[in-house]
Write a protein that holds these residues in place. Structure first.
Motif, PDB file in Angstrom:
ATOM      1  N   ALA A  25      49.573  47.374  40.886  1.00  0.00           N
ATOM      2  CA  ALA A  25      49.715  47.745  39.629  1.00  0.00           C
ATOM      3  C   ALA A  25      50.852  47.098  39.040  1.00  0.00           C
ATOM      4  O   ALA A  25      51.814  46.803  39.735  1.00  0.00           O
ATOM      5  CB  ALA A  25      50.274  49.390  39.623  1.00  0.00           C
ATOM      6  N   PRO A  26      51.071  47.043  37.642  1.00  0.00           N
ATOM      7  CA  PRO A  26      51.914  46.080  37.025  1.00  0.00           C
ATOM      8  C   PRO A  26      53.451  46.687  37.254  1.00  0.00           C
ATOM      9  O   PRO A  26      53.619  48.032  37.320  1.00  0.00           O
ATOM     10  CB  PRO A  26      51.857  46.161  35.580  1.00  0.00           C
ATOM     11  N   ALA A  27      54.453  46.059  37.574  1.00  0.00           N
ATOM     12  CA  ALA A  27      55.818  46.423  38.339  1.00  0.00           C
ATOM     13  C   ALA A  27      56.766  45.778  36.963  1.00  0.00           C
ATOM     14  O   ALA A  27      56.576  45.199  36.108  1.00  0.00           O
ATOM     15  CB  ALA A  27      56.164  46.023  39.659  1.00  0.00           C
ATOM     16  N   ALA A  28      58.116  46.429  37.251  1.00  0.00           N
ATOM     17  CA  ALA A  28      58.767  46.062  36.194  1.00  0.00           C
ATOM     18  C   ALA A  28      59.104  44.551  36.447  1.00  0.00           C
ATOM     19  O   ALA A  28      58.953  43.976  37.569  1.00  0.00           O
ATOM     20  CB  ALA A  28      60.345  46.928  36.364  1.00  0.00           C
ATOM     21  N   VAL A  29      59.416  43.765  35.379  1.00  0.00           N
ATOM     22  CA  VAL A  29      59.646  42.309  35.671  1.00  0.00           C
ATOM     23  C   VAL A  29      61.118  42.004  36.651  1.00  0.00           C
ATOM     24  O   VAL A  29      62.169  42.685  36.072  1.00  0.00           O
ATOM     25  CB  VAL A  29      59.918  41.751  34.150  1.00  0.00           C
ATOM     26  N   ALA A  30      60.916  41.463  37.325  1.00  0.00           N
ATOM     27  CA  ALA A  30      61.809  41.111  38.289  1.00  0.00           C
ATOM     28  C   ALA A  30      62.010  39.674  38.570  1.00  0.00           C
ATOM     29  O   ALA A  30      61.224  38.934  38.424  1.00  0.00           O
ATOM     30  CB  ALA A  30      61.669  41.823  39.787  1.00  0.00           C
ATOM     31  N   ALA A  31      63.237  39.215  38.840  1.00  0.00           N
ATOM     32  CA  ALA A  31      63.587  37.805  39.210  1.00  0.00           C
ATOM     33  C   ALA A  31      62.839  37.495  40.353  1.00  0.00           C
ATOM     34  O   ALA A  31      62.849  38.165  41.431  1.00  0.00           O
ATOM     35  CB  ALA A  31      65.157  37.609  39.294  1.00  0.00           C
ATOM     36  N   PRO A  32      62.421  36.140  40.551  1.00  0.00           N
ATOM     37  CA  PRO A  32      61.641  35.539  41.518  1.00  0.00           C
ATOM     38  C   PRO A  32      62.730  35.570  42.726  1.00  0.00           C
ATOM     39  O   PRO A  32      63.953  35.319  42.367  1.00  0.00           O
ATOM     40  CB  PRO A  32      61.203  34.378  41.376  1.00  0.00           C
ATOM     41  N   VAL A  33      62.452  35.602  44.024  1.00  0.00           N
ATOM     42  CA  VAL A  33      63.120  35.583  45.272  1.00  0.00           C
ATOM     43  C   VAL A  33      63.135  34.205  45.894  1.00  0.00           C
ATOM     44  O   VAL A  33      61.920  33.844  46.169  1.00  0.00           O
ATOM     45  CB  VAL A  33      62.793  36.561  45.994  1.00  0.00           C
ATOM     46  N   PRO A  34      64.274  33.464  45.859  1.00  0.00           N
ATOM     47  CA  PRO A  34      63.898  32.137  46.662  1.00  0.00           C
ATOM     48  C   PRO A  34      63.457  32.235  47.952  1.00  0.00           C
ATOM     49  O   PRO A  34      63.945  32.945  48.740  1.00  0.00           O
ATOM     50  CB  PRO A  34      65.104  31.278  46.466  1.00  0.00           C
TER      51      PRO A  34
END
Length: 70
Positions: A25-34
């Motif tokens: 399911a679509p989740a809140a937009v989060a920053a990618p993890v390197p």
């Protein structure tokens, strides 16, 4: 283990990871993890990625089943 098997396992594992994450399911937009390291075994098709997150001790791992359907 040949380089070809290792690359195949890597791409299959990453493809399975992308398919799994897109099916959620679509989740809140989060920053990618390197990702700081990626290790894949071409014999077992298991992969693990070290993540630069929090204390730096987080690891994502996954595996895929590879088979030929007749």
């Amino acid at each position: 283990m040949s380089a070809r098997r290792m690359l195949t396992g890597t791409f299959l594992g990453l493809g399975a990871l992308l398919m799994t994450t897109s099916a959620l399911a679509p989740a809140a937009v989060a920053a990618p993890v390197p990702v700081t390291a990626l290790n894949c075994d071409g014999n077992t098709y298991k992969c693990a990625a070290n993540l630069q997150y929090g204390d730096g001790k987080w690891i994502a791992d996954w595996s895929v089943n590879v088979y030929h359907q007749g």
